[in-house]
Design an enzyme around this catalytic site. Structure first.
Site, mmCIF file in Angstrom:
data_model
loop_
_atom_site.group_PDB
_atom_site.id
_atom_site.type_symbol
_atom_site.label_atom_id
_atom_site.label_comp_id
_atom_site.label_asym_id
_atom_site.label_seq_id
_atom_site.Cartn_x
_atom_site.Cartn_y
_atom_site.Cartn_z
ATOM 1 N N ASP A 124 0.870 -1.162 0.000
ATOM 2 C CA ASP A 124 0.000 0.000 0.000
ATOM 3 C C ASP A 124 0.921 1.230 0.000
ATOM 4 O OD1 ASP A 124 -2.283 1.652 0.868
ATOM 5 O OD2 ASP A 124 -1.275 1.642 2.807
ATOM 6 N N ASP A 126 0.103 5.137 1.142
ATOM 7 C CA ASP A 126 0.045 6.074 2.279
ATOM 8 C C ASP A 126 0.036 5.336 3.609
ATOM 9 O OD1 ASP A 126 -0.498 9.001 1.262
ATOM 10 O OD2 ASP A 126 -1.610 7.642 -0.039
ATOM 11 N N ASP A 327 -1.914 -0.321 5.799
ATOM 12 C CA ASP A 327 -2.185 0.279 7.114
ATOM 13 C C ASP A 327 -3.625 0.627 7.399
ATOM 14 O OD1 ASP A 327 -2.214 2.456 5.235
ATOM 15 O OD2 ASP A 327 -2.156 3.792 6.967
HETATM 16 O O1 LIG Z 1 -4.416 3.155 -0.174
HETATM 17 P P1 LIG Z 1 -3.426 4.185 0.236
HETATM 18 O O2 LIG Z 1 -2.256 4.303 -0.686
HETATM 19 O O3 LIG Z 1 -3.002 4.013 1.665
HETATM 20 O O4 LIG Z 1 -4.203 5.564 0.144
HETATM 21 C C1 LIG Z 1 -5.183 5.864 1.118
HETATM 22 C C2 LIG Z 1 -5.460 7.338 1.156
HETATM 23 O O5 LIG Z 1 -4.199 7.979 1.293
HETATM 24 C C3 LIG Z 1 -4.176 9.408 1.255
HETATM 25 O O6 LIG Z 1 -4.741 9.892 2.461
HETATM 26 C C4 LIG Z 1 -4.072 9.497 3.648
HETATM 27 O O7 LIG Z 1 -2.737 10.000 3.635
HETATM 28 C C5 LIG Z 1 -2.632 11.465 3.633
HETATM 29 C C6 LIG Z 1 -1.175 11.808 3.530
HETATM 30 O O8 LIG Z 1 -0.412 11.248 4.550
HETATM 31 C C7 LIG Z 1 -3.296 11.993 4.914
HETATM 32 O O9 LIG Z 1 -3.231 13.418 4.918
HETATM 33 C C8 LIG Z 1 -4.756 11.534 4.969
HETATM 34 O O10 LIG Z 1 -5.348 11.949 6.167
HETATM 35 C C9 LIG Z 1 -4.828 10.008 4.856
HETATM 36 O O11 LIG Z 1 -6.178 9.575 4.750
HETATM 37 C C10 LIG Z 1 -4.912 9.909 0.056
HETATM 38 O O12 LIG Z 1 -4.923 11.318 0.047
HETATM 39 C C11 LIG Z 1 -6.300 9.338 -0.007
HETATM 40 O O13 LIG Z 1 -7.003 9.822 -1.094
HETATM 41 C C12 LIG Z 1 -6.138 7.816 -0.108
HETATM 42 O O14 LIG Z 1 -7.369 7.176 -0.266
#
Ligand SMILES: O=P(O)(O)OC[C@H]1O[C@H](O[C@H]2O[C@H](CO)[C@@H](O)[C@H](O)[C@H]2O)[C@H](O)[C@@H](O)[C@@H]1O
Length: 396
Positions: A124, A126, A327
């Site tokens: 994954d 983020d 995560d």
């Molecule tokens: O599936 P992933 O690659 O883990 O993406 C999930 C979401 O990630 C991002 O949001 C998350 O990370 C951001 C940066 O650290 C944080 O600001 C936010 O609060 C988290 O939810 C991304 O912007 C989302 O659109 C994704 O779905």
């Protein structure tokens, strides 16, 4: 907007009959449930209300889910490089780890299992490769993490499976020779050379970021105009909420509330609730301080894992060991496939105890990097041993 008003319309009443065939979606991908059963992991359970019964973000549990959607930042005490329990939450974490042991401490066990097998790594983005930060546009992975992933990709196939759009996650990772799945697995790109086992009728021809021929698998393609509409609605309806941010991830729209004052969270939730009203074929999922609107089809990160393994002819093989590291709740769908059929390891990245289907755990992206580095070292030694053995055979 008066959240307590009883004039708020129902969110999901019994859906009006929809001509699903008009959408051109294969029936096996159509909604998990149109009959009222709650949706599965990561997907909010929204009980169907009798027509006329009113609903709002408090009564449907969205707010509670929003509050619990991201761990608090916690200081970890270190004493002579040994982590010690600083308070009750540390004690809880260590007892949780008895059920979900650290993948670092269990490294030997994992590689014993991987011996004579081909590891396939699913990562994954983020919170796994990059730390969670306030601004989603600044969630960069470190150069060291990038070079670790690049080194590992020399030895094993690696796929990045993210909630972000395919283009965005590719831009952030910036490595060729990996497989990428964006929009929670609803946008998968893979090189034409690897399509021998993929059903070509499912894919469309495209070109990758280097202009090479590639195949795209997009099971929710027909939802594109719908997601664009909802995205525009959400941008408009949240524009006056300080700190709110809406992202268009092609097959899903994300509404971030990490930087929104908690007193305005009900308003954010209500905007999403209102936006969803006209779209019974869209659903809401929760991420880390983010609400995500996506097509209600039987597709998720777990399906993407299965799809990639099948396309690469690596599915259901005793000589293949898939490992998935993620995560958030959307990653649970991927952990689940390793519980139901495919033999593999799920690793949850979390610094707090969480209910999970993952077998192992890692605290944060820095531990993910250490784990990936250990795999690189193990593979390097393995290759070295093989070449020494080969040479000694030649001298005999
Ligand atoms: O599936 P992933 O690659 O883990 O993406 C999930 C979401 O990630 C991002 O949001 C998350 O990370 C951001 C940066 O650290 C944080 O600001 C936010 O609060 C988290 O939810 C991304 O912007 C989302 O659109 C994704 O779905």
């Amino acid at each position: 907007m008066d959240l307590n008003s009883t004039n708020v319309s129902p969110v999901l009443t019994e859906p009006a009959p929809i001509n699903k065939s008009r959408l051109g979606i294969h029936s096996s991908l159509l909604p998990y449930s149109q009959s009222g059963a709650p949706f599965t992991s990561g997907i909010l359970s929204i009980p169907r209300k009798k027509p006329g019964k009113l609903d709002d973000v408090r009564s449907n549990g969205w707010l509670d889910a929003m509050k619990s959607s991201s761990p608090p930042r916690k200081k970890i005490l270190k004493d002579f490089n040994v982590e010690v329990a600083s308070d009750d939450s540390d004690v809880e974490y260590y007892s949780w780890m008895l059920e979900h042991p650290s993948a670092l401490n269990s490294f030997q066990q994992i590689i014993n299992h991987a011996r004579n097998k081909k590891i396939v790594m699913f990562l994954d983005y983020d919170g796994t490769l990059s730390p969670i930060v306030d601004d989603p546009d600044r969630a960069f992975m470190s150069d060291e993490m990038r070079s670790t992933v690049r080194n590992l990709a020399k030895y094993i196939p690696i796929a990045i499976i993210s909630g972000r759009s395919l283009d965005k996650v590719y831009e952030l990772v910036g490595l060729t020779d990996l497989y990428y799945a964006g929009s929670h697995g609803m946008d998968i790109m893979f090189p034409v050379r690897d399509t021998a086992f993929a059903d070509p009728s499912n894919c469309i021809k495209s070109t990758d970021q280097q202009g090479k021929e590639a195949n795209l698998f997009q099971p929710a393609r027909e939802f594109l105009p719908m997601i664009n509409e909802v995205f525009r609605t959400l941008v408009e309806s949240t524009k006056d909420i300080k700190g709110a941010k809406v992202e268009n991830h092609k097959f899903c729209a994300s509404v971030h509330y990490r930087n929104v004052d908690e007193k305005n969270w009900p308003t954010i939730a209500q905007c999403v609730l209102e936006a969803l009203k006209g779209y019974p074929l869209l659903q809401l999922t929760h991420g880390r301080k983010v609400l995500e609107v996506r097509p209600m089809i039987k597709w998720n990160k777990g399906k993407a894992v299965e799809f990639l393994l099948e396309s690469l002819d690596l599915n259901n093989r005793a000589d293949v060991l898939p490992i998935y590291i993620g995560d958030d709740r959307t990653d649970e769908d991927a952990f689940e496939v390793f519980r139901e059929g495919i033999l593999g390891h799920g690793i949850l990245v979390s610094s707090i105890p969480k209910e999970t289907k993952a077998k192992f755990s890692l605290r944060d992206p820095s531990e993910v990097q250490r784990f990936l580095k250990s795999l690189v070292r193990w593979k390097e030694n393995d290759e070295l041993l093989k070449s020494i053995n080969k040479r000694s055979l030649e001298f005999q």
